[in-house]
Each structure stands twice: as structure tokens, then as C-alpha cells.
Motif scaffolding. Structure first.
Motif, PDB file in Angstrom:
ATOM      1  N   PHE A 187      13.180  25.713  -9.491  1.00 38.75           N
ATOM      2  CA  PHE A 187      13.629  26.032 -10.848  1.00 38.75           C
ATOM      3  C   PHE A 187      12.692  25.419 -11.885  1.00 38.75           C
ATOM      4  CE2 PHE A 187      17.781  27.117  -8.913  1.00 38.75           C
ATOM      5  CZ  PHE A 187      17.932  28.364  -9.495  1.00 38.75           C
ATOM      6  N   GLY A 188      12.166  24.246 -11.579  1.00 40.55           N
ATOM      7  CA  GLY A 188      11.187  23.651 -12.479  1.00 40.55           C
ATOM      8  C   GLY A 188       9.927  24.497 -12.585  1.00 40.55           C
ATOM      9  N   VAL A 189       9.492  25.035 -11.465  1.00 39.29           N
ATOM     10  CA  VAL A 189       8.319  25.916 -11.467  1.00 39.29           C
ATOM     11  C   VAL A 189       8.609  27.173 -12.279  1.00 39.29           C
ATOM     12  CG1 VAL A 189       6.874  27.395 -10.022  1.00 39.29           C
ATOM     13  CG2 VAL A 189       7.387  25.063  -9.299  1.00 39.29           C
ATOM     14  N   LEU A 190       9.775  27.768 -12.068  1.00 41.32           N
ATOM     15  CA  LEU A 190      10.132  28.984 -12.801  1.00 41.32           C
ATOM     16  C   LEU A 190      10.170  28.731 -14.307  1.00 41.32           C
ATOM     17  CD1 LEU A 190      13.033  30.354 -10.562  1.00 41.32           C
ATOM     18  CD2 LEU A 190      10.699  31.229 -10.687  1.00 41.32           C
ATOM     19  N   ALA A 191      10.711  27.584 -14.690  1.00 38.22           N
ATOM     20  CA  ALA A 191      10.836  27.278 -16.114  1.00 38.22           C
ATOM     21  C   ALA A 191       9.479  27.038 -16.766  1.00 38.22           C
ATOM     22  CB  ALA A 191      11.735  26.055 -16.304  1.00 38.22           C
ATOM     23  N   ALA A 192       8.545  26.494 -15.996  1.00 41.71           N
ATOM     24  CA  ALA A 192       7.251  26.106 -16.572  1.00 41.71           C
ATOM     25  C   ALA A 192       6.184  27.188 -16.457  1.00 41.71           C
ATOM     26  CB  ALA A 192       6.752  24.835 -15.888  1.00 41.71           C
ATOM     27  N   GLU A 193       6.442  28.203 -15.625  1.00 39.42           N
ATOM     28  CA  GLU A 193       5.403  29.185 -15.344  1.00 39.42           C
ATOM     29  C   GLU A 193       5.442  30.332 -16.362  1.00 39.42           C
ATOM     30  OE1 GLU A 193       2.592  31.129 -14.631  1.00 39.42           O
ATOM     31  OE2 GLU A 193       2.701  29.632 -13.009  1.00 39.42           O
ATOM     32  N   PRO A 194       4.435  30.440 -17.241  1.00 34.19           N
ATOM     33  CA  PRO A 194       4.458  31.470 -18.282  1.00 34.19           C
ATOM     34  C   PRO A 194       4.311  32.889 -17.745  1.00 34.19           C
ATOM     35  CG  PRO A 194       2.360  30.327 -18.286  1.00 34.19           C
ATOM     36  CD  PRO A 194       3.250  29.579 -17.342  1.00 34.19           C
ATOM     37  N   ARG A 195       3.879  33.023 -16.489  1.00 33.31           N
ATOM     38  CA  ARG A 195       3.719  34.362 -15.931  1.00 33.31           C
ATOM     39  C   ARG A 195       5.005  34.929 -15.358  1.00 33.31           C
ATOM     40  NH1 ARG A 195      -1.054  33.176 -11.829  1.00 33.31           N
ATOM     41  NH2 ARG A 195       0.123  31.197 -11.760  1.00 33.31           N
ATOM     42  N   LEU A 196       6.078  34.125 -15.358  1.00 35.49           N
ATOM     43  CA  LEU A 196       7.339  34.557 -14.757  1.00 35.49           C
ATOM     44  C   LEU A 196       8.461  34.586 -15.783  1.00 35.49           C
ATOM     45  CD1 LEU A 196       7.311  32.655 -11.346  1.00 35.49           C
ATOM     46  CD2 LEU A 196       7.197  35.129 -11.670  1.00 35.49           C
ATOM     47  N   ASP A 197       9.269  35.635 -15.722  1.00 37.27           N
ATOM     48  CA  ASP A 197      10.487  35.750 -16.521  1.00 37.27           C
ATOM     49  C   ASP A 197      11.628  35.841 -15.528  1.00 37.27           C
ATOM     50  OD1 ASP A 197      12.137  36.014 -18.667  1.00 37.27           O
ATOM     51  OD2 ASP A 197      11.543  38.055 -19.194  1.00 37.27           O
ATOM     52  N   ALA A 198      12.518  34.843 -15.510  1.00 35.21           N
ATOM     53  CA  ALA A 198      13.470  34.728 -14.408  1.00 35.21           C
ATOM     54  C   ALA A 198      14.874  34.408 -14.883  1.00 35.21           C
ATOM     55  CB  ALA A 198      13.006  33.644 -13.431  1.00 35.21           C
ATOM     56  N   THR A 199      15.828  34.781 -14.042  1.00 32.67           N
ATOM     57  CA  THR A 199      17.208  34.348 -14.202  1.00 32.67           C
ATOM     58  C   THR A 199      17.753  34.044 -12.810  1.00 32.67           C
ATOM     59  OG1 THR A 199      19.355  34.831 -15.227  1.00 32.67           O
ATOM     60  CG2 THR A 199      18.301  36.633 -14.018  1.00 32.67           C
ATOM     61  N   ALA A 200      18.945  33.443 -12.769  1.00 32.26           N
ATOM     62  CA  ALA A 200      19.600  33.161 -11.497  1.00 32.26           C
ATOM     63  C   ALA A 200      21.075  33.501 -11.619  1.00 32.26           C
ATOM     64  CB  ALA A 200      19.426  31.696 -11.102  1.00 32.26           C
ATOM     65  N   VAL A 201      21.641  33.970 -10.524  1.00 32.17           N
ATOM     66  CA  VAL A 201      23.050  34.379 -10.485  1.00 32.17           C
ATOM     67  C   VAL A 201      23.707  33.673  -9.313  1.00 32.17           C
ATOM     68  CG1 VAL A 201      24.641  36.307 -10.206  1.00 32.17           C
ATOM     69  CG2 VAL A 201      22.504  36.635 -11.480  1.00 32.17           C
ATOM     70  N   GLN A 202      24.834  32.974  -9.565  1.00 31.46           N
ATOM     71  CA  GLN A 202      25.565  32.393  -8.451  1.00 31.46           C
ATOM     72  C   GLN A 202      26.536  33.430  -7.893  1.00 31.46           C
ATOM     73  OE1 GLN A 202      28.184  29.060  -9.274  1.00 31.46           O
ATOM     74  NE2 GLN A 202      28.483  29.713 -11.395  1.00 31.46           N
TER      75      GLN A 202
END
Length: 218
Positions: A187-202
Motif C-alpha cells: 500500500f505504501g508503494v501504491l500511494a507513492a507511485e505516480p504511475r499508478l492510480d489505485a483503490t482497494a475493496v474489502q
């Protein structure tokens, strides 16, 4: 609500929306008979992967974590004629079972290429870009798998990462569980990576309380 209720709802959803599929049923049965862990995606989750790959128009798919090939079959069915899927599996025995399950489903090596060995060794040898990536392997390495997948992607590639909620453990900043730590690092990588636009669903269901990441490469 209980795990029993969640499983019953998953069973209902699958029976309501998914026709009987002897090939997929046999893949699960043979995987169980071979002693593989009972950790394949649920049928409705497999169909979700199939729909996401089709919506992405994927002609090339990368899967990290083959197990017995159940999710691989769902993904391979999303490919158009001439499409290709590469799937990485650490355990040779798992790959052997998957290969048989895929052959019964009508997917030979011309469509599905099973790479046996540690994925972090295999991934640098692959040639991208892939249109769709599904990550469902050891959770302590999720961040590394996301990084490697990104290098094999293009703008518009869809990346799905499974089992990221860990029965709620991902919210515990004091956890020492390697799987939780791996998910939190990812999640830290996803938050910091400008090339990725992400969400998560439980999610809750036959597999308990968990969830997945859905990311798009910018």
C-alpha cells in the motif's frame, strides 16, 4: 453475520449467475486430490477477474501465483484469439497440476506459458508489456511483485492484487505478521507511485474477510 452466512451468500451468487462448469469443478477437485492448499479464488471472484480482463481488452495477461490453475482458466478464457497468458508458479508440483487442468480446459502452451520458479527471478526475464496483471502469490513480497509488474506494464494496464486485507490485519500498524507487513508495504508503494492510480475493496465471502486492490497504470 458469520463466515457461514458469507459462504452461503457466495454459493447463492454463484448458483444464480454462473452456469455449471465441469471443467472448473474438475480443476478444483484435482487440485484438492493432489493436496494443494484450498486457497483458489471463489467462483464469483474468478468471474470478476474474467470480466475485468475482458473489459480491459487484454490480449496479454500476467499472473503471479498459479496454484492449480483455477484462476488461470478464468483469465485464459478472457483472451481473444491469438492472446497469451504467462503465469508464474514457485512449486513444481502445483505447476504440474495446473498444466493438466489447463490442458483439459483446452489451453495448451501456445496460449498459457507456465514459468516455474521464484517469480522475482522469473519476472525480469519476461518481455512486456502486459495488458492485465493478477497478483496472487506470497504476500510478504506483494510490494516487490507490484514493482516488477509495473515495469512489465504500459499506460492503461490493469493490475489486480488479491488477499490484501488479511482478515482486517492490514489496519493494525503494530502487526508483526509477515503477510500483513507485506500488504502494508505494498500500500505504501501504491500511494507513492505516480504511475499508478489505485483503490482497494474489502470483501467477505467463502474465503472469509479479505479484499483486493484494483490499479490502473497511468
Amino acid at each position: 453475520m458469520t463466515d457461514k452466512t458469507w459462504a452461503e451468500v457466495d454459493d447463492y451468487l454463484a448458483s444464480a449467475l454462473l452456469p455449471a462448469d465441469p471443467v472448473l469443478d474438475a480443476a478444483l477437485a484435482d487440485s484438492a486430490a493432489a493436496g494443494l492448499p484450498h486457497i483458489a479464488v471463489a467462483p464469483n471472484q474468478g468471474k470478476l477477474l474474467n470480466l475485468l480482463a475482458r473489459q480491459a481488452g487484454a490480449r496479454s495477461i500476467l499472473e503471479i501465483g498459479t496454484l492449480g490453475g483455477y484462476s488461470t482458466i478464468w483469465l485464459a478464457r478472457a483472451l481473444p484469439a491469438g492472446g497469451k497468458l504467462v503465469t508464474c508458479e514457485y512449486e513444481p508440483r502445483h505447476a504440474e497440476v495446473a498444466r493438466a487442468n489447463l490442458a483439459r480446459a483446452g489451453f495448451g502452451e501456445d496460449v498459457v506459458d507456465i514459468r516455474v520458479g521464484a517469480a522475482l527471478d522469473t519476472l525480469p526475464t519476461l518481455t512486456g508489456p502486459f495488458d492485465f496483471v493478477f497478483i496472487d502469490a506470497d504476500k510478504s513480497n506483494l510490494a516487490n511483485y507490484v514493482r516488477a509488474s509495473l515495469e512489465l506494464s504500459r499506460p492503461g494496464t490493469t493490475i489486480v492484487v488479491d488477499n490484501v486485507v488479511r482478515q482486517g490485519g492490514v489496519a493494525d500498524a503494530e502487526s508483526t505478521d509477515p503477510n500483513v507487513l507485506g500488504a502494508r508495504e505494498m500500500f505504501g508503494v501504491l500511494a507513492a507511485e505516480p504511475r499508478l492510480d489505485a483503490t482497494a475493496v474489502q470483501t467477505v465471502g467463502a474465503k472469509g474477510h479479505d479484499g483486493f486492490v484494483l490499479a490502473l497504470v497511468r
